[in-house]
Each structure stands twice: as C-alpha cells, then as structure tokens.
Design a protein around this motif. Sequence first.
Motif, PDB file in Angstrom:
ATOM      1  N   ASN A 187       1.106  -1.358  -0.198  1.00  0.00           N
ATOM      2  CA  ASN A 187       0.119   0.195   0.125  1.00  0.00           C
ATOM      3  C   ASN A 187       0.673   1.643  -0.067  1.00  0.00           C
ATOM      4  OD1 ASN A 187      -2.239  -1.763   0.295  1.00  0.00           O
ATOM      5  ND2 ASN A 187      -1.962  -2.240   2.595  1.00  0.00           N
ATOM      6  N   THR A 188       2.030   0.602  -0.472  1.00  0.00           N
ATOM      7  CA  THR A 188       2.954   2.769  -0.515  1.00  0.00           C
ATOM      8  C   THR A 188       3.465   2.091  -2.373  1.00  0.00           C
ATOM      9  OG1 THR A 188       5.250   1.740   0.573  1.00  0.00           O
ATOM     10  CG2 THR A 188       3.100   2.424   1.823  1.00  0.00           C
ATOM     11  N   GLN A 189       4.582   3.140  -2.187  1.00  0.00           N
ATOM     12  CA  GLN A 189       5.462   3.322  -3.697  1.00  0.00           C
ATOM     13  C   GLN A 189       6.876   2.158  -3.392  1.00  0.00           C
ATOM     14  OE1 GLN A 189       4.749   6.818  -5.849  1.00  0.00           O
ATOM     15  NE2 GLN A 189       2.919   5.952  -6.829  1.00  0.00           N
ATOM     16  N   LEU A 190       7.333   2.457  -2.587  1.00  0.00           N
ATOM     17  CA  LEU A 190       8.152   1.514  -1.642  1.00  0.00           C
ATOM     18  C   LEU A 190       8.559   0.403  -2.170  1.00  0.00           C
ATOM     19  CD1 LEU A 190      10.970   2.351  -0.828  1.00  0.00           C
ATOM     20  CD2 LEU A 190      10.125   1.498   2.056  1.00  0.00           C
ATOM     21  N   SER A 191       9.070   0.136  -3.182  1.00  0.00           N
ATOM     22  CA  SER A 191       9.949  -1.183  -3.681  1.00  0.00           C
ATOM     23  C   SER A 191      11.560  -1.240  -2.618  1.00  0.00           C
ATOM     24  CB  SER A 191      10.188  -1.095  -4.761  1.00  0.00           C
ATOM     25  OG  SER A 191      11.049  -0.641  -5.718  1.00  0.00           O
ATOM     26  N   TYR A 192      11.747  -2.952  -3.497  1.00  0.00           N
ATOM     27  CA  TYR A 192      13.152  -3.264  -3.138  1.00  0.00           C
ATOM     28  C   TYR A 192      13.986  -2.415  -3.708  1.00  0.00           C
ATOM     29  CZ  TYR A 192      11.185  -7.228   0.031  1.00  0.00           C
ATOM     30  OH  TYR A 192      10.947  -7.581   1.116  1.00  0.00           O
ATOM     31  N   GLY A 193      13.973  -1.316  -4.954  1.00  0.00           N
ATOM     32  CA  GLY A 193      14.937  -0.542  -5.557  1.00  0.00           C
ATOM     33  C   GLY A 193      15.476   0.197  -4.580  1.00  0.00           C
ATOM     34  N   ILE A 194      14.723   1.077  -2.951  1.00  0.00           N
ATOM     35  CA  ILE A 194      15.095   1.828  -2.151  1.00  0.00           C
ATOM     36  C   ILE A 194      16.914   1.349  -2.039  1.00  0.00           C
ATOM     37  CG2 ILE A 194      14.705   0.253  -0.549  1.00  0.00           C
ATOM     38  CD1 ILE A 194      15.740   4.407  -0.570  1.00  0.00           C
ATOM     39  N   PHE A 195      16.898  -0.479  -2.058  1.00  0.00           N
ATOM     40  CA  PHE A 195      18.544  -1.136  -1.670  1.00  0.00           C
ATOM     41  C   PHE A 195      19.439  -1.195  -2.707  1.00  0.00           C
ATOM     42  CE2 PHE A 195      15.072  -3.445   0.788  1.00  0.00           C
ATOM     43  CZ  PHE A 195      16.360  -2.994   2.199  1.00  0.00           C
ATOM     44  N   ILE A 196      19.299  -1.047  -4.088  1.00  0.00           N
ATOM     45  CA  ILE A 196      20.058  -0.748  -5.175  1.00  0.00           C
ATOM     46  C   ILE A 196      20.227   0.853  -4.790  1.00  0.00           C
ATOM     47  CG2 ILE A 196      19.570  -0.076  -7.360  1.00  0.00           C
ATOM     48  CD1 ILE A 196      17.079  -2.563  -7.565  1.00  0.00           C
ATOM     49  N   ALA A 197      19.224   1.610  -5.230  1.00  0.00           N
ATOM     50  CA  ALA A 197      19.731   2.836  -4.827  1.00  0.00           C
ATOM     51  C   ALA A 197      20.812   2.930  -3.880  1.00  0.00           C
ATOM     52  CB  ALA A 197      18.436   4.288  -4.808  1.00  0.00           C
TER      53      ALA A 197
END
Length: 352
Positions: A187-197
């Motif tokens: 229910n948010t837009q936070l994906s595991y992409g934060i760890f990539i960043a």
Amino acid sequence: MKNLLKELYIPVVAVLIAIIVGSIIMLITGFNPITAYISLFIGAFGSVNNIANTLAAAVPLILTGLGVAISFKAGLFNIGAEGQYWIGAIVGVWIGYSFTGLPWYIHIPFALIAAMIAGGLWAGLIPGLAKAYTGANEVITTMMMSYIAIYFSHFLLEFGPMMEKGGTIPQSPVIKESAVIPFLIQNTQLSYGIFIALAAAIFVYWLMFKTTWGFEMRAVGYNQRAARYAGMNVPLNMVLSLGLSGAFAGLAGAVQMLGVQHRLYDSFTSGYGYTAIVVALLANNNPIGVIFAAILFAALGTGSQYMQLNAQVPGQMADVITGLIVFFVAAHRVAEVIKGMFAKKQKKEAEA
C-alpha cells in the motif's frame, strides 16, 4: 573527519537559512510558519506509510543525483540526466514486457543493466566524444540529447511501436511479473529499489574516492592541464565520466518503471533529472550526501501536499524553499570565486 564536516557545513547552513527565509515569506503572506513546517514534517514522516512514500520518491533522485554528481566531480556539467532517465525507462520497460519465460533473477538484472548501458551510451557517445575531441559544450549537447530522448518516447508511445496493442491511451504494455521489483511495504510505492539506490551510492563513493579511476576523474575535474601533464588520458576520462553519469540516470528510469510504474506512460516523468542537479549541488557532489539531499527534496515534495491541506499553505511553498536552498548554496560558491579572484589580484600586486 575535518573534510567531512567542511562538506556538510555549507549545505546545512543553506537549508537552515532557506527555512528561516521561508518562514519570513509565510509570515508576510499571512501564514503560520510553525504550523506549516509541522504539517510538512508530518506529511513526509508522520507515519510508516508516509516515510515509505518519501523514501520511494527519493529513490530516483538518489540515482540521478549520483549520475550528476559523478559528472560534476569530473568537471563536466551533465544537464541532460532527464533524457538519460527516459532512455533507461524506455529500455527497461521494453525488456520488461518483451521477454517471457525468464526467471526474476535474470529478467530484472537484464533490464537494469541494459538500461544502464543505454543511458551511458546516450550521455557518453555523442556529448562525451564531442566534448573530449572537439571541445563542444556539454551543457548544450546533453540538453539537446535530452529533448531528443523525450520526443523519441512520444514517438514510441503515441501510436508508435511501444504503444499497447488495441489501446487508445499512449502507454506501453505492462511489464511481465518476472520483471517487477517487489514492493517493500504494501500500500505504498516503496519497492526494493531503495536497496539498489543505497548500494549504488556506496559503490559510487568507493569508485570516486578509493580507486585509481575515481582519482583520475576527480583530477581531470580539478585541473585538466595538470592531469594531462601527470600522464592521465583526459579525453578518455571525459567520455567515461559522462557515460557513467548517464548510466546511473538510466538506472533510475529502469528502477522507477520496474518498481513503481510497471509500464511506460507518455509524459510519465516528474522532472527527476532536473531535480538531480539540485540534489548534487546540495550534497556537494558527495555520493553519501546525495542520499540525504534526495530524501530532503523528496520530503519537501510529499510533505507539501499535507501542508497545503492542514495549514492551507500553498504547496508551491516547497518549491520556494527548494529555490532558496539552491540560491544559498550557489551564493557561497560565487563568494568563493570572488574571494579567489581578489586573492590572485593581491598576489600579483604584491609580486609587482
């Protein structure tokens, strides 16, 4: 430690002064700055979902900010990160929906790496080679390439080869499930992409400050003549620096598409490539500083909506604060240049 404090000093002071000046503007226009800033903070960090959405907004800013910071460190002004972002998004989405039967651990890396290569070539091939071997101004060439990328995406999506079959809306097909970067918090837009960043920021820090290539890029940025005299290949470092800068902007586009959008929309972008310039400036081109600068600007964006609802302060006030931050960071740099000019003049007078 002393160098780190010196790098943090100016950005922190710039943000504080911007907040104070923003408060004065709100008072003059009849708004309560305390209520406004509290609402801004709550909107950005007031709940788990708010924090998640703020971090989600920071992901593309971190990646594009890293790209711009790399070019700035090398003495090059990559103003076209927006176009490189689009190219990365186009390639990432195309691979995301075109290839079937791939497991996620192949499909996702394939799309991300291809997007990085595309973004890197978009920045390094024409702007990089033109700068290195003809002296063409990279501000102009990267900006022009950015417009080409944007209009190329319009061509692809507006009844072009990437438009969804049988549809009337200018958008691509949805990427395959195997290409989707999963959400970290539902229910948010936070994906595991934060760890990539975050991993990208650590990698860029290591590359720029712990490797020979990073040292050469920074040396070329400080003084091309001295770098050439020391035996460094200045044209090659220019091309590679712009290419690497574009690669991270392209990665930002792919991560955003695979992790949040899941398809390419006509005019989908929110100006991440342009905001990245401000992020890099505030971070003083430090890769770790880029993380915090990106979160700050993401918070201004997500928190401004709640500030407008709760404190009745126009959401554009966040843009005013952003502009003030840029102004005060730039003012310090202008002051340093003027100070250096006076020092040189005094030195010449003393020698005479």
